[in-house]
Design a protein around this motif. Structure first.
Motif, PDB file in Angstrom:
ATOM      1  N   GLY A 179       0.818  -1.207   0.000  1.00 31.93           N
ATOM      2  CA  GLY A 179       0.000   0.000   0.000  1.00 31.93           C
ATOM      3  C   GLY A 179       0.850   1.254   0.000  1.00 31.93           C
ATOM      4  N   GLY A 180       1.001   1.899  -1.153  1.00 29.91           N
ATOM      5  CA  GLY A 180       1.749   3.143  -1.224  1.00 29.91           C
ATOM      6  C   GLY A 180       3.201   2.993  -1.634  1.00 29.91           C
ATOM      7  N   PHE A 181       3.602   1.813  -2.092  1.00 27.43           N
ATOM      8  CA  PHE A 181       5.007   1.583  -2.424  1.00 27.43           C
ATOM      9  C   PHE A 181       5.228   1.611  -3.936  1.00 27.43           C
ATOM     10  CE2 PHE A 181       4.403  -0.189   1.762  1.00 27.43           C
ATOM     11  CZ  PHE A 181       5.427   0.442   2.442  1.00 27.43           C
ATOM     12  N   GLY A 182       6.297   2.313  -4.340  1.00 28.15           N
ATOM     13  CA  GLY A 182       6.553   2.424  -5.760  1.00 28.15           C
ATOM     14  C   GLY A 182       7.967   2.815  -6.125  1.00 28.15           C
ATOM     15  N   ASP A 183       8.826   3.039  -5.111  1.00 27.02           N
ATOM     16  CA  ASP A 183      10.200   3.446  -5.422  1.00 27.02           C
ATOM     17  C   ASP A 183      11.152   3.008  -4.315  1.00 27.02           C
ATOM     18  OD1 ASP A 183       9.846   5.287  -3.330  1.00 27.02           O
ATOM     19  OD2 ASP A 183       9.480   6.974  -4.687  1.00 27.02           O
ATOM     20  N   GLY A 184      12.437   3.358  -4.488  1.00 22.67           N
ATOM     21  CA  GLY A 184      13.454   2.941  -3.534  1.00 22.67           C
ATOM     22  C   GLY A 184      13.253   3.523  -2.156  1.00 22.67           C
ATOM     23  N   VAL A 188      13.177   1.257   1.396  1.00 27.63           N
ATOM     24  CA  VAL A 188      13.981   1.533   2.593  1.00 27.63           C
ATOM     25  C   VAL A 188      13.073   1.810   3.786  1.00 27.63           C
ATOM     26  CG1 VAL A 188      15.658   3.096   3.640  1.00 27.63           C
ATOM     27  CG2 VAL A 188      15.957   2.351   1.275  1.00 27.63           C
ATOM     28  N   ALA A 189      12.018   2.582   3.566  1.00 28.80           N
ATOM     29  CA  ALA A 189      11.088   2.891   4.649  1.00 28.80           C
ATOM     30  C   ALA A 189      10.439   1.630   5.188  1.00 28.80           C
ATOM     31  CB  ALA A 189      10.025   3.877   4.164  1.00 28.80           C
ATOM     32  N   ILE A 198       8.507  -5.455   0.020  1.00 27.41           N
ATOM     33  CA  ILE A 198       7.314  -4.697  -0.343  1.00 27.41           C
ATOM     34  C   ILE A 198       6.487  -5.450  -1.370  1.00 27.41           C
ATOM     35  CG2 ILE A 198       8.234  -2.418   0.227  1.00 27.41           C
ATOM     36  CD1 ILE A 198       8.941  -2.028  -2.730  1.00 27.41           C
ATOM     37  N   ASN A 199       5.192  -5.197  -1.338  1.00 26.39           N
ATOM     38  CA  ASN A 199       4.242  -5.747  -2.295  1.00 26.39           C
ATOM     39  C   ASN A 199       3.668  -4.564  -3.079  1.00 26.39           C
ATOM     40  OD1 ASN A 199       1.546  -6.514  -3.336  1.00 26.39           O
ATOM     41  ND2 ASN A 199       1.864  -8.426  -2.245  1.00 26.39           N
ATOM     42  N   MET A 200       3.807  -4.563  -4.398  1.00 31.16           N
ATOM     43  CA  MET A 200       3.330  -3.454  -5.218  1.00 31.16           C
ATOM     44  C   MET A 200       2.298  -3.948  -6.227  1.00 31.16           C
ATOM     45  SD  MET A 200       6.761  -1.158  -5.935  1.00 31.16           S
ATOM     46  CE  MET A 200       7.236  -2.121  -7.369  1.00 31.16           C
ATOM     47  N   GLY A 201       1.212  -3.206  -6.348  1.00 31.33           N
ATOM     48  CA  GLY A 201       0.200  -3.513  -7.346  1.00 31.33           C
ATOM     49  C   GLY A 201       0.078  -2.403  -8.363  1.00 31.33           C
ATOM     50  N   THR A 202      -0.386  -1.238  -7.910  1.00 35.64           N
ATOM     51  CA  THR A 202      -0.602  -0.110  -8.810  1.00 35.64           C
ATOM     52  C   THR A 202       0.655   0.224  -9.611  1.00 35.64           C
ATOM     53  OG1 THR A 202      -2.257   0.810  -7.296  1.00 35.64           O
ATOM     54  CG2 THR A 202      -1.330   2.298  -8.931  1.00 35.64           C
ATOM     55  N   ARG A 203       1.821   0.236  -8.945  1.00 38.13           N
ATOM     56  CA  ARG A 203       3.058   0.614  -9.654  1.00 38.13           C
ATOM     57  C   ARG A 203       3.355  -0.330 -10.801  1.00 38.13           C
ATOM     58  NH1 ARG A 203       5.429   2.627 -12.654  1.00 38.13           N
ATOM     59  NH2 ARG A 203       7.197   4.050 -12.597  1.00 38.13           N
ATOM     60  N   ARG A 308      15.813   0.187 -10.770  1.00 37.80           N
ATOM     61  CA  ARG A 308      15.822   1.551 -10.236  1.00 37.80           C
ATOM     62  C   ARG A 308      15.486   1.571  -8.751  1.00 37.80           C
ATOM     63  NH1 ARG A 308      12.216   5.204 -13.724  1.00 37.80           N
ATOM     64  NH2 ARG A 308      10.490   4.375 -12.496  1.00 37.80           N
ATOM     65  N   ILE A 309      14.501   0.779  -8.360  1.00 40.14           N
ATOM     66  CA  ILE A 309      14.130   0.721  -6.946  1.00 40.14           C
ATOM     67  C   ILE A 309      15.314   0.260  -6.106  1.00 40.14           C
ATOM     68  CG2 ILE A 309      12.714  -0.526  -5.255  1.00 40.14           C
ATOM     69  CD1 ILE A 309      10.443  -0.472  -7.320  1.00 40.14           C
ATOM     70  N   ILE A 310      15.975  -0.804  -6.540  1.00 37.86           N
ATOM     71  CA  ILE A 310      17.098  -1.348  -5.775  1.00 37.86           C
ATOM     72  C   ILE A 310      18.277  -0.369  -5.767  1.00 37.86           C
ATOM     73  CG2 ILE A 310      18.792  -3.205  -5.642  1.00 37.86           C
ATOM     74  CD1 ILE A 310      15.920  -3.970  -4.748  1.00 37.86           C
ATOM     75  N   ALA A 311      18.569   0.241  -6.912  1.00 34.79           N
ATOM     76  CA  ALA A 311      19.681   1.196  -6.972  1.00 34.79           C
ATOM     77  C   ALA A 311      19.412   2.405  -6.088  1.00 34.79           C
ATOM     78  CB  ALA A 311      19.908   1.639  -8.412  1.00 34.79           C
ATOM     79  N   ASP A 312      18.185   2.914  -6.134  1.00 37.02           N
ATOM     80  CA  ASP A 312      17.844   4.080  -5.312  1.00 37.02           C
ATOM     81  C   ASP A 312      17.858   3.729  -3.825  1.00 37.02           C
ATOM     82  OD1 ASP A 312      17.568   5.532  -7.594  1.00 37.02           O
ATOM     83  OD2 ASP A 312      15.381   5.638  -7.561  1.00 37.02           O
ATOM     84  N   ALA A 313      17.341   2.550  -3.480  1.00 44.69           N
ATOM     85  CA  ALA A 313      17.344   2.125  -2.081  1.00 44.69           C
ATOM     86  C   ALA A 313      18.773   1.970  -1.578  1.00 44.69           C
ATOM     87  CB  ALA A 313      16.576   0.815  -1.930  1.00 44.69           C
ATOM     88  N   ASP A 314      19.618   1.392  -2.415  1.00 48.19           N
ATOM     89  CA  ASP A 314      21.023   1.201  -2.052  1.00 48.19           C
ATOM     90  C   ASP A 314      21.706   2.546  -1.813  1.00 48.19           C
ATOM     91  OD1 ASP A 314      23.092  -0.735  -1.625  1.00 48.19           O
ATOM     92  OD2 ASP A 314      24.007  -0.082  -3.505  1.00 48.19           O
ATOM     93  N   ALA A 315      21.431   3.512  -2.678  1.00 43.51           N
ATOM     94  CA  ALA A 315      22.035   4.837  -2.544  1.00 43.51           C
ATOM     95  C   ALA A 315      21.538   5.550  -1.287  1.00 43.51           C
ATOM     96  CB  ALA A 315      21.723   5.679  -3.781  1.00 43.51           C
ATOM     97  N   ILE A 316      20.274   5.369  -0.956  1.00 44.08           N
ATOM     98  CA  ILE A 316      19.728   5.995   0.255  1.00 44.08           C
ATOM     99  C   ILE A 316      20.436   5.469   1.495  1.00 44.08           C
ATOM    100  CG2 ILE A 316      17.684   6.130   1.741  1.00 44.08           C
ATOM    101  CD1 ILE A 316      16.020   6.147  -0.893  1.00 44.08           C
TER     102      ILE A 316
END
Length: 326
Positions: A179-184, A188-189, A198-203, A308-316
């Motif tokens: 619910g509400g997940f779509g990026d790195g 992380v959050a 995370i489980n993503m549907g809409t994205r 992109r999600i993994i790269a952004d999460a890693d950078a965060i």
């Protein structure tokens, strides 16, 4: 770098990202693309017209990926209920080892069929009390759905920022945040809040491989975080759908005194929704959509999105958060 959690270990996937089962969207094209990208793709069983058709879809998906994938089985009260046990048998016969479930406690009869075959049960819940009940009943993974989610968020209206850690404090088995997940940032959050993926549907609906019309994909991009309506609130079956002229009319009709489902049935039935997804004519029905639309700005491939999600999460984790420490 990859994120290793109990979810990745249990499901045998590279990244802790699961594509939720979605009616009329969860076909082999999308499921295989997510799995090939290192996540867990999921076919939706009841999107198929029969158990035999599900068997064929499982084989079609297996021909498109050598990675793990799952099947969704949702059990809801309905006048003309499908033969759930026959669908479950098709899953067993197809050699699927991961099943996402949702719906009423009656779904546990399906668990009883699946568990002896070594099938991992991933159950979606919208409340901590429901998650604990499912854990006691023997499911293997909880997917906890916050109020932000598309589809049915339950009736408690608890957003993920509270619901995820509240569940993590009590649930012992691995847990996905939904619910509400779509990026790195979201990944992380979720990990920080106590989930293990995370489980993503809409994205995933706004990706190249999603088997829906480009007009619908563009609607996800065009809508922002305010771009959804809650419908069926007065019927105690709350659902979140994308903002459109049709969903606005559904809200208007149901706001009338003594309104019933019959007053909106022709606007929200499954046939209308399928026609919308296939033709791109947004006047035909409603489409599921979460608040995460506010974070959707493009239509990448599943591989591009997950990378992109993994790269952004890693950078965060390695850069932004590390730089804040003293």
């Amino acid at each position: 770098m990859a994120f290793k959690t109990r979810i990745t270990e249990m499901l045998g996937i590279a990244h802790p990202i699961v594509q939720g089962g979605m009616q009329s969207v969860g076909y082999a094209e999308l499921a295989s693309a997510v799995s090939n990208a290192g996540g867990l793709g999921i076919i939706t069983a009841l999107t198929q017209p029969s158990p035999a058709a599900l068997s064929a879809e499982i084989e079609r998906c297996r021909a498109m990926t050598d990675k793990p994938f799952g099947v969704n089985m949702t059990v809801f009260p309905t006048i003309n209920a499908p033969n759930y046990k026959a669908y479950a048998q098709a899953i067993i016969d197809g050699g699927v080892k991961i099943v996402e479930t949702a719906g009423t406690p009656a779904v546990r009869e399906i668990w009883e069929m699946l568990k002896p075959h070594g099938i991992a049960i991933l159950h979606k819940c919208t409340a901590v009390r429901h998650a604990l009940s499912a854990e006691r009943a023997g499911c293997d993974i909880i997917s906890i759905d916050g109020f932000e989610c598309a589809g049915h968020p339950g009736e408690d209206d608890i957003p993920g920022l509270i619901l995820i850690p509240a569940a993590a404090d009590k649930v012992k088995i691995p847990m996905l945040a939904s619910g509400g997940f779509g990026d790195g940032r979201g990944l992380v959050a979720a990990l920080a809040l106590g989930a293990e993926g995370i489980n993503m549907g809409t994205r995933f609906c706004a990706t190249v491989e999603a088997p829906i019309h480009d007009n619908v994909k563009q609607a996800y991009v065009d809508n922002d975080e305010r771009g959804s309506y809650l419908i069926f609130r007065s019927l105690k079956n709350t659902a979140r759908v994308g903002k459109s002229a049709v969903s606005e009319e559904v809200v208007r009709r149901l706001a009338q005194p003594d309104a019933t489902f019959a007053d909106v049935a022709e606007l929200v039935n499954g046939k209308a929704g399928r026609e919308l997804l296939e033709t791109g004519d947004l006047s035909k029905g409603v489409f599921w959509a979460g608040m995460v639309q506010g974070l959707i700005h493009d239509i990448p491939t599943c591989q591009q999105l997950i990378d992109r999600i993994i790269a952004d999460a890693d950078a965060i984790v390695d850069q932004r958060l590390a730089s804040l420490r003293r």
